[in-house]
Write a protein that holds these residues in place. Structure first.
Motif, PDB file in Angstrom:
ATOM      1  N   GLY A  65      12.243 -41.334 -54.270  1.00  0.00           N
ATOM      2  CA  GLY A  65      11.031 -41.211 -53.469  1.00  0.00           C
ATOM      3  C   GLY A  65      11.242 -40.797 -52.033  1.00  0.00           C
ATOM      4  O   GLY A  65      10.272 -40.572 -51.310  1.00  0.00           O
ATOM      5  N   SER A  66      12.490 -40.680 -51.564  1.00  0.00           N
ATOM      6  CA  SER A  66      12.731 -40.240 -50.194  1.00  0.00           C
ATOM      7  C   SER A  66      12.616 -38.725 -50.099  1.00  0.00           C
ATOM      8  O   SER A  66      12.581 -38.025 -51.120  1.00  0.00           O
ATOM      9  N   SER A  67      12.550 -38.220 -48.873  1.00  0.00           N
ATOM     10  CA  SER A  67      12.374 -36.777 -48.670  1.00  0.00           C
ATOM     11  C   SER A  67      13.472 -36.237 -47.762  1.00  0.00           C
ATOM     12  O   SER A  67      13.452 -36.466 -46.553  1.00  0.00           O
ATOM     13  N   PRO A  68      14.444 -35.497 -48.320  1.00  0.00           N
ATOM     14  CA  PRO A  68      15.502 -34.937 -47.484  1.00  0.00           C
ATOM     15  C   PRO A  68      15.087 -33.693 -46.708  1.00  0.00           C
ATOM     16  O   PRO A  68      15.812 -33.241 -45.837  1.00  0.00           O
ATOM     17  N   GLY A  69      13.920 -33.134 -47.015  1.00  0.00           N
ATOM     18  CA  GLY A  69      13.504 -31.925 -46.303  1.00  0.00           C
ATOM     19  C   GLY A  69      12.060 -31.568 -46.556  1.00  0.00           C
ATOM     20  O   GLY A  69      11.509 -31.842 -47.621  1.00  0.00           O
ATOM     21  N   THR A  70      11.449 -30.966 -45.559  1.00  0.00           N
ATOM     22  CA  THR A  70      10.080 -30.475 -45.689  1.00  0.00           C
ATOM     23  C   THR A  70       9.879 -29.316 -44.723  1.00  0.00           C
ATOM     24  O   THR A  70      10.466 -29.312 -43.638  1.00  0.00           O
ATOM     25  N   VAL A  71       9.099 -28.330 -45.122  1.00  0.00           N
ATOM     26  CA  VAL A  71       8.798 -27.182 -44.266  1.00  0.00           C
ATOM     27  C   VAL A  71       7.309 -26.890 -44.374  1.00  0.00           C
ATOM     28  O   VAL A  71       6.741 -26.926 -45.471  1.00  0.00           O
ATOM     29  N   THR A  72       6.682 -26.630 -43.240  1.00  0.00           N
ATOM     30  CA  THR A  72       5.254 -26.310 -43.216  1.00  0.00           C
ATOM     31  C   THR A  72       5.049 -24.966 -42.531  1.00  0.00           C
ATOM     32  O   THR A  72       5.622 -24.716 -41.476  1.00  0.00           O
ATOM     33  N   GLN A  73       4.239 -24.105 -43.133  1.00  0.00           N
ATOM     34  CA  GLN A  73       3.886 -22.819 -42.534  1.00  0.00           C
ATOM     35  C   GLN A  73       2.383 -22.773 -42.287  1.00  0.00           C
ATOM     36  O   GLN A  73       1.592 -22.781 -43.229  1.00  0.00           O
ATOM     37  N   PRO A  74       1.967 -22.766 -41.009  1.00  0.00           N
ATOM     38  CA  PRO A  74       0.533 -22.725 -40.715  1.00  0.00           C
ATOM     39  C   PRO A  74      -0.007 -21.298 -40.620  1.00  0.00           C
ATOM     40  O   PRO A  74       0.725 -20.354 -40.344  1.00  0.00           O
ATOM     41  N   LEU A  75      -1.300 -21.164 -40.826  1.00  0.00           N
ATOM     42  CA  LEU A  75      -2.013 -19.906 -40.600  1.00  0.00           C
ATOM     43  C   LEU A  75      -3.345 -20.231 -39.951  1.00  0.00           C
ATOM     44  O   LEU A  75      -4.169 -20.941 -40.525  1.00  0.00           O
ATOM     45  N   GLN A  76      -3.545 -19.746 -38.733  1.00  0.00           N
ATOM     46  CA  GLN A  76      -4.840 -19.912 -38.080  1.00  0.00           C
ATOM     47  C   GLN A  76      -5.724 -18.728 -38.501  1.00  0.00           C
ATOM     48  O   GLN A  76      -5.500 -17.602 -38.082  1.00  0.00           O
TER      49      GLN A  76
END
Length: 566
Positions: free
Chosen positions: A132-143
């Motif tokens: 259940g742990s998270s070794p990585g995350t990436v977010t890409q936004p778009l306005q």
């Protein structure tokens, strides 16, 4: 601070010498290595069903299949089901990637359409271990510039093996009933064909004539694979390795008195400069989980502790004004006392605008103080919201009042580090798993334009935490969560984003190194005989020997050594 000289890298070109023989020659020529792309999404356009895109992002999200698709009849609509503004979105469940291959790059994309122009829609990938742990995350936004369809895409290199990837699309602070549409989902992996084919090339023996005519060999030009151009979709690089041997090593000079409280408590420092007696300058720090500000002298000793009613976030200083994030924004002034300069309350008891967030920095664009404008930028980690609040003193009683925000915008994911260049109006914000953004606060409007100053790479490792400006350079704390005892600090040209080098604070004779650093601060002027050419302060997440050991503290080091030029 001097900038190291640039080295010119010379590349040698290798050539192949061909000989002509009057006997048959059979040459094996490697054909270009082919690559196979595998699409992992089976329901890309929800034409027949909503699953697996029916899982709500949170309890306020309503997820439904609706008409009006990008490439067909249907699409997914996510909206806010509450009566107040809330985040809204959805995720894939079950996940399309259930067992990652470490280092494998996964390409995610989706077409989105906002119901309101200007709204930011985010594509996020989160790696989740079986525990259940998270070794990585990436977010890409778009306005979204309008209410038309736009493509969001990112690439993610898996941190570990056997984990799942969660595909998340969401927006923040949507008005009641409002949201966005999404369609044409993709999760793909590309693997090269490891076995190139051999194509025999036969050169025949020329006929016996006085002047043999060699067979003409055609020149083959490879056609490169076309890469589509996608707006605001930078490719994420794999996790960077620990710092190489060329990282500048600067020994810490002094360590501060430990917090005395177990856990992640020490967080962010700010330097107040005593212009009349620089050696009497102070380091103001927050100890977040025990709800206090701790003020230290340049020998690392505690001179003042202020206990507050709630969690204390980051701190910053402009002139004699000290601001801290604490259930909103709290203000003090540094004033002379019988015991030396100390913090005294400097805020009106009522009429202050309410806000919230752990990240904080100050901005003084005009003459020093409130006369030429004085602002506090507040960053909320949970909602990614950024607000800029003016400080005023309408009745001239030296007590300041926090006014409603004049700017509000959003990061695409969690961020906290924050610093402003008063001379240029450039605001620098760290987005922990993405990089560093540079905003122009001199531009009109509530949402300032931005450029990406630095992305995650071999010189900038997640989490990107504290930021500091000094001598035209931006220093960033690369926490390096994959090996937090090998973190470092990267230096960038604050104007162009050119990487100038990186350094690490290591053990000194009576003070240990800085590990897993959150906040940093720097000053490039004379601060007495111990720090005659500037001071660098870093939070230490692991306080070890030499010196005191145990609970967290801060380390003080000479700033002029960080570029490796003595």
């Amino acid at each position: 601070m001097p900038v190291p000289g640039r080295r010119r890298r010379l590349w040698a070109a290798s050539g192949v010498v061909a000989s002509l023989s009057l006997v048959p020659i059979l040459a094996a020529v490697d054909s270009p290595v082919s690559a196979a792309t595998t699409e992992l999404v089976t329901n890309t356009s929800v034409e027949t069903a909503l699953a697996p895109w029916s899982s709500a992002y949170n309890t306020s999200s309503r997820v439904e299949r609706t008409t009006g698709g990008h490439d067909g009849t249907y699409s997914v609509r996510a909206s806010n089901s509450q009566t107040v503004a809330r985040d809204a979105g959805f995720r894939d469940k079950p996940s399309h990637v259930t067992s990652t291959v470490a280092g494998q790059v996964y390409d995610l994309s989706v077409w989105v359409r906002s119901e309101v122009a200007g709204r930011t829609i985010n594509l996020k990938v989160k790696e989740i271990t079986p525990s259940g742990s998270s070794p990585g995350t990436v977010t890409q936004p778009l306005q979204a510039p309008d209410t038309g369809w736009h493509r969001l895409a990112l690439s993610y290199a898996a941190r570990g093996a056997g984990n799942s990837l969660s595909f998340i699309v969401y927006t923040t602070a949507a008005a009641p009933g409002q949201g966005f549409w999404a369609d044409q989902f993709s999760v793909s992996v590309t693997t090269p064909d490891p076995t190139p084919t051999e194509t025999p090339t036969v050169t025949e023996t020329p006929t016996e004539t006085p002047t043999p005519t060699p067979t003409e060999t055609p020149t083959v030009t490879e056609t490169p694979t076309e890469t589509p151009t996608v707006t605001e979709t930078p490719t994420e690089t794999p996790p960077p390795p620990p710092p190489p041997t060329e990282t500048v090593r600067v020994a810490s000079t002094i360590e501060t008195v430990p917090t005395g409280v177990a856990g992640d408590t020490a967080d962010d420092p700010a330097i107040w400069v005593d212009t009349s007696d620089p050696a009497a300058s102070l380091v103001v720090t927050n100890e977040k989980n025990v709800r206090r500000l701790t003020v230290l002298d340049l020998s690392g000793q505690v001179v003042q502790r202020i206990t507050t009613a709630g969690f204390v976030g980051n701190v910053d200083v402009r002139g004699d004004v000290v601001a801290a994030a604490q259930s909103g924004i709290r203000l003090w002034r540094v004033a002379p006392t019988a015991d030396g300069p100390r913090l005294v309350p400097a805020q009106e008891q009522s009429g202050n605008a309410t806000t919230g967030g752990e990240g904080l920095c100050m901005y003084d664009p005009g003459a020093p103080g409130v006369g030429g404008g004085l602002y506090v930028v507040n960053v909320q980690r949970s909602t990614f919201r950024v607000r800029m609040h003016p400080l005023t003193d309408a009745d001239a009683d030296t007590l300041l009042q926090v006014q409603p925000a004049v700017r509000q915008f959003f990061l695409g994911s969690e961020g906290e580090g924050c610093v402003v260049d008063d001379a240029t109006g450039a605001l620098y914000l760290s987005e922990e798993d993405v990089g560093i953004w540079k905003y122009d606060l001199t531009a009109a409007g509530t949402v300032p334009p931005r450029v990406r100053l630095a992305s995650l790479d071999a010189n900038l490792a997640a989490d990107v935490e504290g930021l500091a400006l000094v001598g035209g350079e931006l220093i960033a704390s690369a926490q390096n969560v994959v090996a937090p005892r090998d973190n470092w600090y990267s230096r960038y040209d604050a104007g162009t984003g050119q990487h100038l080098g990186r350094f690490r604070i290591v053990d000194g004779p009576a003070s240990d190194d800085c590990d897993q650093t959150d906040g940093i601060a720097a000053h490039d002027g004379y601060l007495g005989p111990v720090f005659p050419q500037g001071l660098f302060v870093c939070q230490d997440g692991f306080n070890d020997a030499p010196g005191t050991s145990g609970t967290q503290n801060f380390k003080l080091a000479p700033l002029h050594l960080v570029d490796g030029v003595l």
